[in-house]
Motif scaffolding. Sequence first.
Motif: not given
Lengths: 140, 148
Positions: A14-17, B57-61, B65-68
């Motif tokens: 989430i932080i990376i995102g 990690v990918m799921a969290g990111a 990022t997808i909605p953003g």
Amino acid sequence: MANFSFLSAFSGGIIIGFAALLMFLGLGRITEISSIAGGLLKPFDEQFSWRLIFILSIVVGGAVYPLLWGREIVVDVNAPWFIYPIAGLLVGFGTRMGSGCTSGHGICGVARFSTRSLVATMTFILSAMVTHGLYSAISG
Amino acid sequence: METETKAKSIPTSHLLIIISSGILFGLGLSLSEMVNPSRVLGFLNVLGTWDPTLLFVMAGALSVTIPGFQYAKLIKKPFLAINFSMPAKSDLDRDLIVGAVIFGIGWGLAGICPGPALVALNVFEINIVVFILAMFGGMFVYNRLQKF
């Protein structure tokens, strides 16, 4: 312990995102580490300074992590020494040729629903899995 | 096409975003343990004991990022710049596939990709320094080949 690890993995993600989103919504830039780092090879480019600042900030992020979370960074580099120069060369060459790495294609490109990034991400994950499988089989 | 005219005069607001984004990136890679090559190799180890950490990690990111990034499609320009700097290419080509395969071989050998390599510099491990120097070498070779 296992659950805790998955929770930190998800939170870390989430932080990376958020980091990638900040760059995109704020400055309109894709967080593509390999291309930002690669830009450092052009010191006279007008974009050199922000690239250098960004790359240094990533290193700083790793330095402040133990202070914030009270846990040290663990980096296991257990492969024979000659693996690292070979792997580095391939990662540098491949990310430039394929215009992206895990951050640019995997986190930003996939989120834009870019076909190129989806295909690239699936390709490098598959390629890495096959490589790791073959390497493990050979090295025992 | 560049959003900044002169690198010398990066506005303070831009600097704040660049620095905080970089630091967050480093923190996220540390917290998720993606900075540790053995975590990454564990994910690639589909034939043995599989470690799904990277998937989380990918799921969290992507949950951010997808909605953003989809929201970004609705707005004409980013908050602090003139335009979105989008990749020039949109079609699949041979370089994309071959490049991804080559990157995957290197990633599969060492379990290190560019972002985590930078964060891993904090542990003063010679193999990481060698990896990063070689990575810049690989980028340099690619740039040179482009000129022919």
